[in-house]
Design a protein around this motif. Sequence first.
Motif, PDB file in Angstrom:
ATOM      1  N   PRO A   1      13.704  59.865 109.876  1.00  0.00           N
ATOM      2  CA  PRO A   1      13.512  58.441 110.194  1.00  0.00           C
ATOM      3  C   PRO A   1      14.580  57.538 109.604  1.00  0.00           C
ATOM      4  N   MET A   2      15.061  57.863 108.403  1.00  0.00           N
ATOM      5  CA  MET A   2      16.086  57.029 107.782  1.00  0.00           C
ATOM      6  C   MET A   2      17.396  57.100 108.568  1.00  0.00           C
ATOM      7  N   VAL A   3      17.785  58.316 108.963  1.00  0.00           N
ATOM      8  CA  VAL A   3      19.006  58.469 109.746  1.00  0.00           C
ATOM      9  C   VAL A   3      18.830  57.862 111.133  1.00  0.00           C
ATOM     10  N   GLN A   4      17.636  57.957 111.695  1.00  0.00           N
ATOM     11  CA  GLN A   4      17.354  57.302 112.972  1.00  0.00           C
ATOM     12  C   GLN A   4      17.703  55.814 112.897  1.00  0.00           C
ATOM     13  N   GLU A   5      17.247  55.173 111.832  1.00  0.00           N
ATOM     14  CA  GLU A   5      17.465  53.732 111.703  1.00  0.00           C
ATOM     15  C   GLU A   5      18.943  53.412 111.469  1.00  0.00           C
ATOM     16  N   VAL A   6      19.615  54.225 110.655  1.00  0.00           N
ATOM     17  CA  VAL A   6      21.053  54.023 110.444  1.00  0.00           C
ATOM     18  C   VAL A   6      21.801  54.166 111.763  1.00  0.00           C
ATOM     19  N   ASN A   7      21.477  55.223 112.518  1.00  0.00           N
ATOM     20  CA  ASN A   7      22.138  55.435 113.811  1.00  0.00           C
ATOM     21  C   ASN A   7      21.884  54.265 114.756  1.00  0.00           C
ATOM     22  N   ARG A   8      20.648  53.787 114.788  1.00  0.00           N
ATOM     23  CA  ARG A   8      20.324  52.662 115.655  1.00  0.00           C
ATOM     24  C   ARG A   8      21.158  51.427 115.285  1.00  0.00           C
ATOM     25  N   GLN A   9      21.203  51.115 114.009  1.00  0.00           N
ATOM     26  CA  GLN A   9      21.953  49.937 113.574  1.00  0.00           C
ATOM     27  C   GLN A   9      23.439  50.088 113.888  1.00  0.00           C
ATOM     28  N   PHE A  10      23.996  51.265 113.639  1.00  0.00           N
ATOM     29  CA  PHE A  10      25.420  51.489 113.900  1.00  0.00           C
ATOM     30  C   PHE A  10      25.724  51.351 115.391  1.00  0.00           C
ATOM     31  N   VAL A  11      24.905  51.972 116.234  1.00  0.00           N
ATOM     32  CA  VAL A  11      25.158  51.920 117.678  1.00  0.00           C
ATOM     33  C   VAL A  11      25.095  50.483 118.180  1.00  0.00           C
TER      34      VAL A  11
ATOM     35  N   GLU B   1      23.446  49.939 123.796  1.00  0.00           N
ATOM     36  CA  GLU B   1      22.067  49.637 123.422  1.00  0.00           C
ATOM     37  C   GLU B   1      21.276  50.936 123.291  1.00  0.00           C
ATOM     38  N   VAL B   2      20.394  50.997 122.293  1.00  0.00           N
ATOM     39  CA  VAL B   2      19.523  52.148 122.090  1.00  0.00           C
ATOM     40  C   VAL B   2      18.261  51.934 122.911  1.00  0.00           C
ATOM     41  N   ILE B   3      17.971  52.860 123.817  1.00  0.00           N
ATOM     42  CA  ILE B   3      16.809  52.719 124.697  1.00  0.00           C
ATOM     43  C   ILE B   3      15.657  53.633 124.299  1.00  0.00           C
ATOM     44  N   GLY B   4      15.875  54.506 123.316  1.00  0.00           N
ATOM     45  CA  GLY B   4      14.806  55.393 122.896  1.00  0.00           C
ATOM     46  C   GLY B   4      15.212  56.246 121.722  1.00  0.00           C
ATOM     47  N   VAL B   5      14.202  56.757 121.020  1.00  0.00           N
ATOM     48  CA  VAL B   5      14.428  57.634 119.861  1.00  0.00           C
ATOM     49  C   VAL B   5      13.502  58.832 119.980  1.00  0.00           C
ATOM     50  N   ALA B   6      14.059  60.023 119.836  1.00  0.00           N
ATOM     51  CA  ALA B   6      13.283  61.265 119.850  1.00  0.00           C
ATOM     52  C   ALA B   6      13.391  61.931 118.486  1.00  0.00           C
ATOM     53  N   SER B   7      12.289  62.500 118.008  1.00  0.00           N
ATOM     54  CA  SER B   7      12.263  63.129 116.688  1.00  0.00           C
ATOM     55  C   SER B   7      12.398  64.637 116.740  1.00  0.00           C
ATOM     56  N   SER B   8      12.589  65.178 117.933  1.00  0.00           N
ATOM     57  CA  SER B   8      12.748  66.629 118.070  1.00  0.00           C
ATOM     58  C   SER B   8      13.547  66.915 119.332  1.00  0.00           C
ATOM     59  N   GLY B   9      14.050  68.139 119.417  1.00  0.00           N
ATOM     60  CA  GLY B   9      14.781  68.527 120.608  1.00  0.00           C
ATOM     61  C   GLY B   9      13.904  68.514 121.850  1.00  0.00           C
ATOM     62  N   THR B  10      12.657  68.976 121.706  1.00  0.00           N
ATOM     63  CA  THR B  10      11.739  69.003 122.844  1.00  0.00           C
ATOM     64  C   THR B  10      11.479  67.599 123.367  1.00  0.00           C
ATOM     65  N   GLU B  11      11.212  66.663 122.445  1.00  0.00           N
ATOM     66  CA  GLU B  11      11.000  65.271 122.846  1.00  0.00           C
ATOM     67  C   GLU B  11      12.272  64.682 123.431  1.00  0.00           C
ATOM     68  N   GLY B  12      13.416  65.077 122.873  1.00  0.00           N
ATOM     69  CA  GLY B  12      14.684  64.570 123.385  1.00  0.00           C
ATOM     70  C   GLY B  12      14.909  64.979 124.825  1.00  0.00           C
ATOM     71  N   LEU B  13      14.635  66.227 125.163  1.00  0.00           N
ATOM     72  CA  LEU B  13      14.801  66.688 126.539  1.00  0.00           C
ATOM     73  C   LEU B  13      13.902  65.897 127.483  1.00  0.00           C
ATOM     74  N   GLU B  14      12.662  65.637 127.044  1.00  0.00           N
ATOM     75  CA  GLU B  14      11.724  64.894 127.889  1.00  0.00           C
ATOM     76  C   GLU B  14      12.212  63.459 128.110  1.00  0.00           C
ATOM     77  N   LEU B  15      12.725  62.826 127.057  1.00  0.00           N
ATOM     78  CA  LEU B  15      13.197  61.450 127.190  1.00  0.00           C
ATOM     79  C   LEU B  15      14.492  61.362 127.994  1.00  0.00           C
ATOM     80  N   VAL B  16      15.362  62.348 127.853  1.00  0.00           N
ATOM     81  CA  VAL B  16      16.577  62.362 128.676  1.00  0.00           C
ATOM     82  C   VAL B  16      16.205  62.420 130.147  1.00  0.00           C
ATOM     83  N   SER B  17      15.251  63.271 130.468  1.00  0.00           N
ATOM     84  CA  SER B  17      14.821  63.411 131.853  1.00  0.00           C
ATOM     85  C   SER B  17      14.152  62.144 132.371  1.00  0.00           C
ATOM     86  N   ARG B  18      13.364  61.478 131.526  1.00  0.00           N
ATOM     87  CA  ARG B  18      12.590  60.314 131.970  1.00  0.00           C
ATOM     88  C   ARG B  18      13.389  59.015 131.928  1.00  0.00           C
ATOM     89  N   LEU B  19      14.182  58.821 130.851  1.00  0.00           N
ATOM     90  CA  LEU B  19      14.893  57.550 130.680  1.00  0.00           C
ATOM     91  C   LEU B  19      16.287  57.552 131.304  1.00  0.00           C
TER      92      LEU B  19
END
Length: 246
Positions: A13-23, A30-48
């Motif tokens: 979560p800490m790196v998530q927030e740093v990455n968001r602020q940097f981007v 613009e950051v349109i979503g955050v995934a906490s795992s590879g499985t969730e990431g694949l689902e969000l890539v497909s959906r978003l």
Amino acid sequence: MERIRVLLIEDDPMVQEVNRQFVERVEGFEVIGVASSGTEGLELVSRLEPDLAILDIFMPGLDGVETLQRMRSQLLSVDVIVISAANDMATIERMLQNGATDYIMKPFKFERVKQALEHYRHKKETLVSARAVTQSELDRLLFGQRLGAAASAVGADLVKPDTSGPAAWELPKGLQVVTMRQIIQFLKGQSEPLSAEEVAEGVGIARVTARRYLEYLEKTGDLRRDLQYGVGRPLNKYVWTDKTSS
């Protein structure tokens, strides 16, 4: 060009927030979503359907290596920049082979992330345009300003374009494109001259290997050597030259 839509795939979560602020500090992203795992990431890539995913490697369950491989096998249309603590060349090579456009090692600075995003934006803008490009423009697009400049040089010991493929390079015997790219990407993010040992530690290669690449890049004029004196023998340190301002 419309704003570039970014998905973060990172379990900390800490790196998530740093990455968001940097981007979001870089214009046009613009950051349109955050995934906490590879499985969730694949689902969000497909959906978003983001333009770009910033991907970690060390995650529980599905790690970043497998996540990127599945993105490619599923033909998901997304570019990937890796931000990870993994610094071994085998992992780095696998990520680049699977289409990662850049690789940033933790811990990292905002300037390095900004550089990666701005280079990505330039490449994206160029690719969506209908105009033809020259070889030197393509070199800069693929490898960045400094490697593109080295590729334009003429001489038996210098990098030359290889017509066997659009992104292939003919380097002196024993030098590898993947390692060259990693050394250049690492050095671009540094503001102070570095020794071969410091470069080797930063990239994750042997000191003697780092020295060969540094000496080669000094020969092309893309690197300047500074002698630093202290106790004992002078120490060779290397710093990038900015040819565009000279």
